[in-house]
Design a protein around this motif. Structure first.
Motif, short mmCIF file in Angstrom:
data_model
loop_
_atom_site.label_atom_id
_atom_site.label_comp_id
_atom_site.label_asym_id
_atom_site.label_seq_id
_atom_site.Cartn_x
_atom_site.Cartn_y
_atom_site.Cartn_z
N ILE A 1 -21.85 -47.00 -7.47
CA ILE A 1 -20.72 -45.43 -7.80
C ILE A 1 -19.84 -45.85 -8.94
O ILE A 1 -19.56 -46.73 -9.23
CB ILE A 1 -20.32 -46.32 -6.05
N PRO A 2 -19.96 -44.46 -9.12
CA PRO A 2 -18.58 -44.56 -10.95
C PRO A 2 -17.96 -45.48 -10.30
O PRO A 2 -16.84 -44.61 -9.43
CB PRO A 2 -18.68 -42.69 -11.07
N GLU A 3 -16.83 -46.57 -11.02
CA GLU A 3 -15.26 -46.69 -10.96
C GLU A 3 -14.07 -45.25 -10.67
O GLU A 3 -13.42 -45.52 -9.83
CB GLU A 3 -14.98 -47.50 -11.92
N ARG A 4 -14.90 -44.68 -11.76
CA ARG A 4 -13.73 -42.68 -11.23
C ARG A 4 -13.90 -42.81 -10.20
O ARG A 4 -13.28 -41.81 -9.63
CB ARG A 4 -13.96 -42.08 -12.68
N LEU A 5 -15.25 -42.80 -9.57
CA LEU A 5 -14.62 -41.62 -8.23
C LEU A 5 -14.70 -42.91 -6.97
O LEU A 5 -15.10 -42.26 -5.80
CB LEU A 5 -15.79 -41.17 -8.01
N ARG A 6 -14.51 -43.97 -6.62
CA ARG A 6 -14.80 -44.92 -6.08
C ARG A 6 -13.43 -44.69 -4.52
O ARG A 6 -13.94 -44.40 -3.22
CB ARG A 6 -14.35 -46.25 -6.32
N ILE A 7 -12.98 -44.30 -5.00
CA ILE A 7 -11.21 -44.22 -3.99
C ILE A 7 -11.25 -42.73 -4.03
O ILE A 7 -11.88 -42.30 -2.56
CB ILE A 7 -10.45 -44.18 -4.85
#
Length: 1529
Positions: free
Chosen positions: A467-473
Motif C-alpha cells: 500500500i503506498p503511504e500517500r494513499l493510506r488514509i
C-alpha cells in the motif's frame, strides 16, 4: 473478564496496588474501553459522518489512520510547465520507438507504428540528479516553484532564473543522489543556501555555513528505483526531521513544520539541463504541424482561425485572430513560421492544454486510425498514460468534450464489439480497472481479496504489503464508504494468528502501528523491553515525535510518562533521552573525549554516557564512531559493550550502530536459537521503506553471511512466511510474484491478473525485470500464452509499457483520442468534412507511411466488415465517407463515368463536370479515365451525345490546342469555308498560341495549317490570315511614327492599300497595337480603330471590299478580352446563332477569363447580359453547356446540387459526388445556392435527404473554407512563407521525378500531388508578382534563379525564357504554363541526367541577383526575318486571281490551266494546289450535276488519266483527294 485482560487494559495500574482493588475502582472505565477495543487491542479513532453498517454489524467506529485537518484547497494551475525553444523549418515529426529498450529490460521490441505520435520527454542529458546539478523544485499539486530572492517563496508557476538551485551532496562528490541522501541547496542567483532554522519560521536563504545544521536537508523520493531522477516525486526533510511544505494560505508559504508526507509536502524535482535540451521543442513541432494543415511550413491566418474553432467548439472573433497574427507574425507576412509559433506558444498565446488539444485535433492520420481501430486506440491510450493523467482524462472527457462518462461509454459501446463473449468480460474489467481512480482501484482489489467465501491470502498479502503511504488514509476512508466496514476490521475478521498481526500492523499507519506495539509492550503483566528497544532505536527524531503524538491520541496518555512507569534506572534514562532528544550542534572532538572519560578507569559514568550517545542522530553517530576510532584507536561500540550490561547495553548499542546494521541484528536476534520471536520479527519488518529493505538485505548478508529470506523461510511457514518475505521485498517483486501466481497452473485467474497489471502499471519496467528473474520468461510471452483477443492486447500493452520516461501531454489530448475512438463514426465525418483537401491528402500519405496501409482502403474495409461499426450504415453513408477521401482527379473520373455508363446519359451532370474540368488536371483525368474504363473520355462523350451539345462537350473535353485545331479543320473541310471561324480562332490567339495551334494541326491532320488556309481563302482575307499565322514574333524594327504615317497614307485618298495595313498591323503584339493606336491619335487626333471602322463602311463595303477582312482588322486592333467579347456577340446578335463559333470561343476559358468576358460583354456595343443572350438564342442541354462554360465553377456546382435534389426523389449518388467536388469552395457554392433559393443549401439537404448520410452532407454544406489565391485553378495549397521552404519543396519533388524519368527510360507526367509540391515555388513567387497568382517577368527571374536554372541574362534571354514558358501566350505565366514547362524539363536529359538539385535547407543557396530594367526594352523574338519589305502606301500590283477550276472544267480549259503546273501533296498525302482543286471540282460535278453526255468519261477519271501522262507517281494522292472530297459531300 479474565484478569489478564483486565491487566492488559489498565495502563494506570500502580505496580504496588493490588490488581483486584484497581479493577473495582476502575470498573466503569474498563468497560467503556472494552466496548471500543477489538482483537488488535488498540484504541480506535472514530470517523465522523460515515454510513452505518448493516444488520448485525458493530456500531463501533472503524479504524482510520490519523489525518491532520485539511488545508484550504490551492487554486488550480493555469498551465503546465513551459520551456522556450528555438529552431526553424517545419516538418512532420513522428516518434520513433522501434528498437528503443532500456538496458536490461526484458521487453519485446516495439514495431515502427508503436505510439507514432506520442512524445516521451527523452533527452540526450541523463535524467539522474547528480551532485552539482541545477534543479527546480516544484510543489506537485499547486505547481508553484520554490523561488529565492529577498525571501523564499512558492507563488509563481513560471520557471524563472530565481527558481534555480544547485544540489550539492554532503560528501562533495558528483555521484547520483539516492533516496535518503543528504543535500545542500545553493541558490544560483544569490549564491546563498536554503536554510530551515526552526520549525516555526519560514525557509530562508543564508550565507553558506558548514556548521549550520539547518542548511543540510534529507532528499527522499517516492517510488522506485533508488536513484533520484528528473520529474521524480520527492520530499525535502529538514535537520529537525520535518518536511518542507507549501502553505499557500499563510503569509509566508514555505515551512518545515510537520513530519508527515502528505500532499502539501509533495514536490517534483526538475533537472534544468534536461529542460534546456528537452523535447519541449518536439512538443512545439507536433503542435505546429497540427496547425499547419496544408503542410507548407507556415501557419496562415485561416489555419489559426480553423484550429481555434476546433479546440473551442466556436469560432473566434476576427479581432482575436488579428491580434494573434499581430503577435506571432510581427513582420506582417500573413504566415507564421515555426520559430514565431513556438515563441507565441511559449508566451502563453494558448494554454498548454489547448495546444495539446490542437495537437490531436490537427492530426488527421491519427484521428482516422483511432476511429477505424477503436479498441486499439483505447488500449493504447489507457495503457500508456499514467494514473493521474487517466483521472484528468476522465474529467476532460466529460467536462471539456461534453462526451459523458468515459467508463460507461466504453462498457456500453466498445465491449460489445470485442472478440467474443468469453473474453469480452475480461476486456471490460480491464478497461474499468484502467479508468478507476487509484484509491478506488486499491479499495476494490483489497475487498476482492476478502469478500465471499474464504480469503485469498496471497493477494491480500501482496496488496497490504505494498500500500503506498500517500494513499493510506484515502484508502481507509474510501473502503468504509464503499464496502460498509473498516479495512482494518475486515482484515482482522478474515485472518488469524501471526499472519493477522502482520496484516493488521502493516495496514495501519506507521506511527499508529509503532504506538500500538509500544503500548502492547508495556501494558499488562511485565514489560517487553526488547520491543521498546527495537521500536525506539529504529526511529529517527521526526518519527519519534510522530509516535509520541500518535500514542497520546490513541491511548490518552503520554508515552514518556508510560515508559517512566514501566522501566527504571539507566535503561529508562536511555529510552527517555532518545524520546526527548532534539538535534543540536555539538563539538565532535569534545564529545568523543567525554565518552572516553565516562568509560575510563574504575566504574562508568552512565549518565554522561547516556547523554552523549542517546541524544545523537544516526548521522551524528556515524561521525562520532569514525572520529572516536581516529582519536583513540579503539572501537566505541566494543568499548561500550565492555562497560555496560543488560537492556541498557542493548539500548546504547542500538544507538551506536548504523540503523540498518542495528535492524539486521534485531531481525537475526528474533530468529536465532530455539524458537522465533514472531512479534519482534514482525515489529522489525513492518513499514520498511524501499531503501531500508535493500539495506537490510545487504547488511544482513554482510553481518551474518546469511540470506534473510532463507532464514525467514526456515523459521516460519505458510501465509505468515509469505507475508514476512513480502515486507522485505520491494513492491515490483511482490507484484511480479502475484502475477506469476495468477497465471501459473491450470487456468488463469483473470481478475487477479487484471488487478495486479493495473496496480503495477506505473512500475512496469521493474515488474518485468522481477518477473523475468523469477520465471526466466518475459512477462509478455507468458501473457501471450495465457490470454486472447482484445483482452490479451490490452495486457500486452500494459506489460510492454515504458514506465521510466515521462509523457508530458495534457489529459485533454488523451480524452480527445478516447472520444475519437468511442464516437468513431462522428469522428470520421468531422475529420473528412472539416479538414481541407490538402490536410487530408497530406495525412493520407502520413497514414500510409506510419501505419503501412492505405487510409482509403482501410475505410472501405471498415465499411464492408460484417459486424463492424460501419457495416450497419447505409451504402450512401459509406459512399460519402469513401468519396471524401478521393482526390479531385478521382472524383471527376468517377463522376464522368457515372454520368455516361449504363442506360441513358445524365446530361446535366456530364455538362457540369466537363465544363468545370480543371485545366491543369486534363492529362491526369484523361489518363485515369482510359486506365480505369478502357476507353478514351472524348470518344465516350461522342458516343453518348449529339448535335451542338456533343460539339460543346467534345471541344471542352479536348485539350485547348486540340480543340482549336479541330475547329479550324472543321471550318475548311468539305464544301465551302467558314471564314468567321477562321477569324475567331486565328485572330483571337496570341503569337505563342498560334504556333501551338499550327503544331497541333500538323500532328492531328497531317497538314500545314497555313497552306490549308491559303487553299481555302483568297484575296486580302487570305493575306491577312496568312500574315497573322506567319507572325511568330514581333518585328525587330519598330518605328511607330513611320507606321502611323504609312497607315494614314494607306487609308487616305481614293482606295485603300490593304496590304500596307496588313504589313503594319499583323506583326504587332496587343501591347504594341495599343502603343500604335495611342501614337496615331497623338499625331492626327483620330482614333485609329474608329478610322479603320469608318473607312470600311462609308460607302457599302468601301475600299476594303470584304467584311471578313474588316473583321480581321478590327479584331487585331482590339485588346484581347474585348476581341473575345465582340466575337461572342457577333455569334449571337442578328439572325440566327453561329453555334460552332460560339462553342469555339467559350470552351477552355479560365475562371478569370470567364469573369472578364462577362464583364466586358456587358460594356460593348450591342452587348449586355451574356447569360440572357445565350438563353435567348439556345435551348436544352446545349444552352446549359454554354452557360456552364461562362459561369464560375462554384455557381455551376450549386446548380448541379439543386438539380440532384429537385423534383421527385433525390439522386443520392450525384448529390454526394457534387458535395465532395465542391468541398474546398463550399463557401462560394453556398452563396450561389442561396441566390437561387433563400432556404440555403444546408436547409435544403436537411429537408430533402434522410437516413444516416444526411448529417454528413449537412456538415459538408456548413463547412468553413480556407481561401487563397490560385484556388480557382485547382491549387490546394497556399503560398509558402519563405522562399527557402518553397524551393526546398520544389527541389525534392523535381529530383524525385527526374530520378523516375531516368529509371523508367521514357517520358513521365507529374501527378497532381507532384504538381502541387513543385507548385510551392510557383505560388511563392507568383504571390509577389504584379499578376498574382501568376508569374510576371520579375517573378520568373527570381524563381529561375532560386531553382538553379536561371536565364543567361536579365534582358533578352530572360524575356525569351518568359515567352518560352508562356505557352498560353497571355503575357503571364499561368499555373498550366508552369506545369507544362516543368514536365518538359523533367523529361529533358539536361536535367534528369544532371546532378540533383539541393534537398536540404543548408545546401540551398538562393542568389540575391537584382533585376535591372533592361528587360522592359526587350521585345521577345523581335526579328525582321519572315517579314516582307514594306511596299509603300500604294502597294504592289495585285497578284493574278487563282483560277476557278470548276469553271475551267465546265468550259473545257482545265487541261490548259494544269499544263506546266507541278502537282503538290500535303502532309496527309492528299493532292493539293490547282491539281487538288481540279479533283475537287470533278468530284462535285460527278456527284451533284448531270455530267453524262457532257464529258466522254467520268470527270475524276479524266483528270487522273491526264495526270498519268506526266505525274503517274502522284495518282494515289489524287485518289485519296477524291475520297476526302466524297466524304466531305
Amino acid at each position: 473478564m479474565s484478569k489478564s485482560l483486565i491487566a492488559a487494559l489498565m495502563p494506570e495500574v500502580s505496580q504496588t496496588m493490588p490488581l483486584l482493588e484497581h479493577v473495582l475502582a476502575k470498573k466503569t472505565l474498563l468497560w467503556n474501553q472494552f466496548q471500543v477495543s477489538r482483537a488488535g487491542d488498540c484504541c480506535l479513532q472514530p470517523i465522523g459522518n460515515l454510513p452505518a453498517m448493516g444488520c448485525g454489524a458493530s456500531t463501533a467506529a472503524p479504524y482510520v489512520p490519523h489525518e491532520d485537518p485539511a488545508d484550504p484547497t490551492a487554486p488550480n494551475a493555469a498551465k503546465q510547465h513551459e520551456v522556450k525553444v528555438s529552431g526553424g523549418g517545419a516538418g512532420f515529426t513522428v516518434s520513433q520507438h522501434a528498437g528503443r529498450v532500456h538496458e536490461g529490460d526484458p521487453v519485446r521490441l516495439k514495431g515502427a507504428d508503436f505510439l507514432p505520435f506520442v512524445r516521451y520527454d527523452t533527452s540526450a542529458v541523463p535524467p539522474q540528479i547528480k551532485g552539482g546539478d541545477h534543479i527546480y523544485l516544484i510543489f506537485t499539486y499547486s505547481e508553484a516553484a520554490i523561488e529565492g530572492g529577498e525571501g523564499v517563496l512558492a507563488e509563481s508557476k513560471e520557471l524563472k532564473g530565481s527558481c534555480v538551485f544547485r544540489a550539492w551532496r554532503k560528501d562533495g562528490t558528483n555521484a547520483v543522489f539516492n533516496d535518503g541522501d543528504d543535500v545542500f541547496f545553493e541558490h544560483i542567483e544569490t549564491g546563498k543556501y536554503l536554510e530551515a532554522a526552526t520549525d516555526t519560521t519560514p525557509l530562508t536563504l543564508a550565507d553558506k555555513d558548514e556548521n549550520s545544521a539547518g542548511q543540510l536537508f534529507g532528499f527522499f523520493k517516492q517510488g522506485r528505483p533508488m536513484e533520484i531522477k528528473h520529474r521524480d516525486t520527492v520530499y525535502i526533510q529538514s535537520w529537525l526531521h520535518h518536511y518542507v511544505e507549501y502553505r499557500y494560505f499563510e503569509d509566508s508559504n514555505l515551512y518545515a513544520k510537520r513530519w508527515q508526507r502528505r500532499e502539501p509536502q509533495t514536490l517534483t524535482v526538475l533537472k534544468k539541463a534536461v529542460l534546456d535540451t528537452s523535447t519541449t521543442e518536439v512538443a512545439r513541432r507536433f503542435q505546429f504541424q497540427a496547425f499547419d494543415l496544408d503542410g507548407n511550413g507556415t501557419v496562415s491566418k485561416s489555419e489559426i482561425d480553423m484550429m481555434l474553432t476546433l479546440v473551442r467548439g466556436e469560432e473566434p472573433s476576427k479581432e482575436e485572430v488579428d491580434e494573434i497574427m499581430l503577435k506571432a507574425d510581427p513582420a506582417h507576412t500573413g504566415n507564421i513560421p515555426f520559430p514565431s509559433f513556438a515563441a507565441w506558444a511559449d508566451d502563453g498565446g494558448m494554454s498548454e492544454e489547448q495546444l495539446n488539444h490542437a495537437e490531436v485535433l490537427g492530426n488527421v492520420a491519427q484521428r482516422c486510425n483511432d476511429a477505424l481501430y477503436e479498441e486499439k486506440c483505447l488500449v493504447e491510450v489507457l495503457g500508456t498514460v499514467d494514473g493521474m493523467s487517466v483521472q484528468g482524462l476522465c474529467q476532460q472527457f466529460g467536462e471539456t468534450l461534453k462526451a459523458g462518462d468515459v467508463s460507461e461509454q466504453i462498457i456500453t459501446k466498445a465491449a460489445a464489439e470485442s472478440d467474443g463473449w468469453f473474453f469480452s468480460g475480461n476486456w471490460k474489467n480491464c478497461m474499468k480497472a484502467l479508468l478507476e481512480p487509484e484509491v478506488d482501484l486499491w479499495v476494490r482489489c483489497l475487498n476482492d481479496a476478502m469478500r465471499g467465501f474464504g480469503t485469498d491470502e496471497g493477494t491480500l498479502t501482496a496488496l497490504v504489503c505494498t500500500i503506498p503511504e500517500r494513499l493510506r488514509i484515502p484508502i481507509f476512508k474510501k473502503y468504509y464508504e464503499t464496502v460498509g466496514k473498516g479495512l482494518l476490521e475486515h482484515i482482522e475478521s478474515e485472518t488469524s494468528f501471526s499472519y493477522k498481526k502482520v496484516m493488521v500492523w502493516q495496514a495501519m499507519a506507521p506511527e499508529d502501528c509503532r504506538a500500538k506495539i509500544l503500548n502492547k509492550a508495556m501494558v499488562g503483566l511485565g514489560t517487553s523491553e526488547d520491543q521498546l528497544i527495537r521500536v525506539i532505536c529504529q526511529l529517527n527524531f521526526g518519527e519519534r515525535r510522530e509516535v509520541k503524538e500518535a500514542y497520546q491520541r490513541m491511548f490518552g496518555r503520554d508515552l514518556i510518562e508510560h515508559i517512566k512507569s514501566e522501566t527504571s534506572s539507566d535503561f529508562q534514562k536511555a529510552l527517555l533521552c532518545m524520546l526527548e532528544a532534539e538535534e543540536t550542534p555539538f563539538d565532535l572532538d569534545a564529545d568523543c573525549t567525554a565518552m572516553k572519560e565516562a568509560m575510563e578507569g574504575w566504574g562508568t559514568d552512565e549518565t554522561a554516557l547516556t547523554k552523549m550517545i542517546c541524544s545523537k542522530t544516526s548521522k551524528q553517530m556515524e561521525d562520532i564512531n569514525k572520529r572516536f576510532k581516529e582519536m583513540f584507536e579503539r572501537d566505541l561500540l566494543e568499548w561500550v559493550k565492555s562497560e555496560t550490561s543488560g537492556y541498557y547495553k542493548d539500548t546504547l548499542v542500538g544507538c551506536i550502530r548504523h540503523p540498518m546494521k542495528q535492524l539486521a541484528h534485531s531481525v537475526r536476534d528474533c530468529m536465532k536459537g530455539w524458537g522465533t520471536d514472531d512479534e519482534g520479527l514482525i515489529t522489525c519488518l513492518v513499514h520498511l521503506e524501499d531503501f531500508k529493505k535493500a539495506a537490510l538485505i545487504k547488511e544482513y548478508k554482510l553481518e551474518f553471511g546469511r540470506d534473510v529470506f532463507q532464514d525467514i523461510k526456515s523459521d516460519t511457514s505458510g501465509d505468515y512466511e509469505r507475508a514476512l518475505c513480502a515486507l522485505v521485498k520491494e513492491a515490483p517483486q511482490v507484484w511480479a510474484e502475484a502475477l506469476t501466481g495468477a497465471m501459473k497452473g491450470l487456468g488463469t485467474a483473470d481478475e487477479l491478473l487484471i488487478n495486479f497489471m493495473v496496480l503495477a502499471k506505473e512500475d512496469m519496467m521493474a515488474v518485468r525485470k522481477c518477473f523475468h528473474g523469477l520465471n526466466k520468461k518475459m512477462l509478455e510471452d507468458w501473457i501471450e500464452s495465457e490470454t486472447s483477443g482484445d483482452y490479451k492486447k490490452t495486457l500486452l500493452m500494459l506489460a510492454g509499457r515504458n514506465s521510466e520516461e515521462t509523457i508530458n501531454i495534457a489529459p485533454v489530448y488523451w480524452a480527445q483520442r478516447c472520444k475519437d475512438a468511442l464516437f468513431n463514426v462522428k469522428t470520421i465525418q468531422e475529420v473528412l468534412v472539416a479538414m481541407p483537401a490538402t490536410a487530408i491528402k497530406r495525412h493520407t500519405e502520413l497514414y500510409e507511411a506510419v501505419y503501412k496501409a492505405s487510409l482509403k482502403e482501410e475505410v472501405e474495409k471498415k465499411c464492408n466488415a460484417e459486424g463492424g461499426t460501419f457495416f450497419m450504415f447505409t451504402n450512401w453513408w459509406k459512399h460519402a465517407m469513401t468519396s471524401l477521401l478521393y482526390m479531385p482527379v478521382e472524383l471527376y473520373v468517377r463522376g464522368l463515368w457515372d454520368a455516361m455508363h449504363g442506360w441513358g446519359t445524365d446530361e446535366y451532370t456530364l455538362t457540369a463536370l466537363v465544363c468545370t474540368l480543371p485545366e491543369n488536371l486534363y492529362d491526369e483525368i484523361h489518363g485515369l479515365y482510359e486506365k480505369e474504363h478502357k476507353r478514351k473520355l472524348v470518344d465516350h462523350i461522342e458516343s453518348e451525345t449529339s448535335f451542338n451539345y456533343k460539339k460543346v462537350l467534345k471541344f471542352q473535353a479536348m485539350k485547348w490546342a486540340e480543340s482549336r485545331a479541330t475547329a479550324l479543320h472543321g471550318a475548311m473541310a468539305g464544301w465551302g469555308t467558314a471564314e468567321d471561324q477562321l477569324i475567331r480562332v486565328i485572330i483571337c490567339s496570341s503569337f505563342k498560341e498560334r504556333q501551338v495551334i499550327k503544331e497541333t494541326y500538323k500532328r492531328m491532320f497531317g497538314k500545314d495549317l497555313i497552306q490549308h488556309v491559303e487553299s481555302e481563302t483568297s484575296g486580302n482575307f487570305k493575306n491577312i490570315l496568312v500574315a497573322v499565322l506567319k507572325c511568330t514574333h514581333p518585328r525587330a524594327r519598330m518605328d511607330y511614327d513611320l507606321d502611323c504615317e504609312n497607315l494614314k497614307a494607306a487609308m487616305d485618298g481614293m482606295g485603300t492599300n490593304e496590304k500596307a495595313i496588313i504589313q503594319i498591323v499583323a506583326g504587332k503584339t496587343p501591347q504594341q497595337i495599343e502603343t500604335l493606336k495611342a501614337k496615331f491619335e497623338e499625331k492626327y487626333g483620330e482614333n485609329l480603330y474608329e478610322r479603320i471602322d469608318n473607312e470600311t463602311w462609308d460607302w457599302g463595303m468601301s475600299m476594303f471590299m470584304s467584311a471578313n477582312f474588316r473583321a480581321c482588322m478590327l479584331g487585331l486592333l482590339r485588346e484581347p478580352t474585348e476581341r473575345l467579347a465582340f466575337a461572342v456577340r457577333d455569334c449571337i446578335v442578328g439572325w440566327g446563332t453561329d453555334d460552332t463559333g460560339l462553342i469555339t470561343l467559350l470552351v477552355h476559358l479560365s475562371e478569370r477569363q470567364r469573369r472578364e468576358l462577362v464583364s466586358k460583354y456587358a460594356e460593348i456595343k450591342k452587348g449586355g447580359d451574356l447569360y440572357q443572350h445565350i438563353k435567348g438564342d439556345t435551348s436544352g442541354n446545349y444552352q446549359k453547356a454554354l452557360l456552364a462554360l461562362v459561369k464560375p465553377p462554384p455557381k455551376v456546382w450549386a446548380e448541379a446540387l439543386m438539380t440532384s435534389m429537385k423534383g421527385l426523389g433525390t439522386s443520392d449518388n450525384l448529390l454526394i459526388n457534387w458535395m465532395c467536388i465542391a468541398k474546398e469552395r463550399m463557401d462560394e457554392v453556398r452563396d450561389h445556392f442561396f441566390e437561387m433559393d433563400g432556404r440555403g443549401l444546408a436547409q435544403w439537404i436537411a429537408g430533402d435527404c434522410s437516413g444516416d448520410y444526411k448529417d454528413t452532407l449537412v456538415m459538408l454544406a456548413n463547412r468553413r473554407c480556407e481561401r487563397f489565391a490560385g484556388q480557382e485553378v485547382g491549387l490546394s495549397i497556399s503560398p509558402p512563407m519563405t522562399k527557402e521552404d518553397a524551393i526546398l519543396k520544389f527541389t525534392k519533388s523535381f529530383n524525385k521525378l527526374c530520378r523516375k524519368r531516368k529509371e523508367k527510360g521514357e517520358n513521365v507526367m507529374p501527378g497532381e500531388e507532384d504538381q502541387q509540391a513543385m507548385g510551392n515555388a510557383f505560388l511563392y513567387y507568383g504571390s509577389l508578382s504584379s499578376c498574382a497568382p501568376n508569374l510576371d517577368i520579375p517573378g520568373l527571374w527570381d524563381l529561375t534563379n532560386a531553382c538553379g536554372f536561371p536565364p543567361g541574362d536579365d534582358g533578352p534571354d530572360l524575356v525569351a525564357t518568359f515567352h518560352e514558358w508562356d505557352v498560353s501566350g497571355t503575357g503571364e505565366i499561368t499555373w498550366n504554363d508552369f506545369v507544362r514547362e516543368m514536365t518538359t524539363r523533367i523529361n529533358d536529359p539536361n536535367h534528369f541526367e544532371a546532378d540533383p538539385l539541393p534537398e536540404t535547407v543548408d545546401m540551398i543557396s538562393i542568389p540575391d541577383k537584382p533585376l535591372s530594367d533592361g528587360y522592359k526594352s526587350v521585345v521577345h523574338g523581335a526579328s525582321d526575318d519572315g517579314y516582307e519589305e514594306f511596299d509603300g502606301p500604294n502597294g504592289p500590283p495585285a497578284p493574278p486571281a487563282r483560277p476557278d477550276m470548276h469553271e475551267a472544267f465546265t468550259n473545257g480549259s482545265w487541261k490548259e490551266v494544269l499544263s506546266g503546273v507541278q502537282p503538290e501533296v500535303d502532309g496527309a498525302g492528299l493532292l493539293t494546289g490547282l491539281w487538288g482543286d481540279c479533283i475537287a471540282a470533278a468530284v462535285r460535278i460527278e456527284h451533284t450535276e448531270d455530267w453524262q453526255g457532257r464529258f466522254p468519261d467520268a470527270p475524276v477519271g479524266m483528270v487522273i488519266d491526264f495526270m498519268a501522262g506526266s505525274h503517274a507517281d502522284l495518282i494515289p494522292a489524287a485518289e485519296r483527294k477524291e475520297e476526302a472530297c466524297k466524304q466531305a459531300l
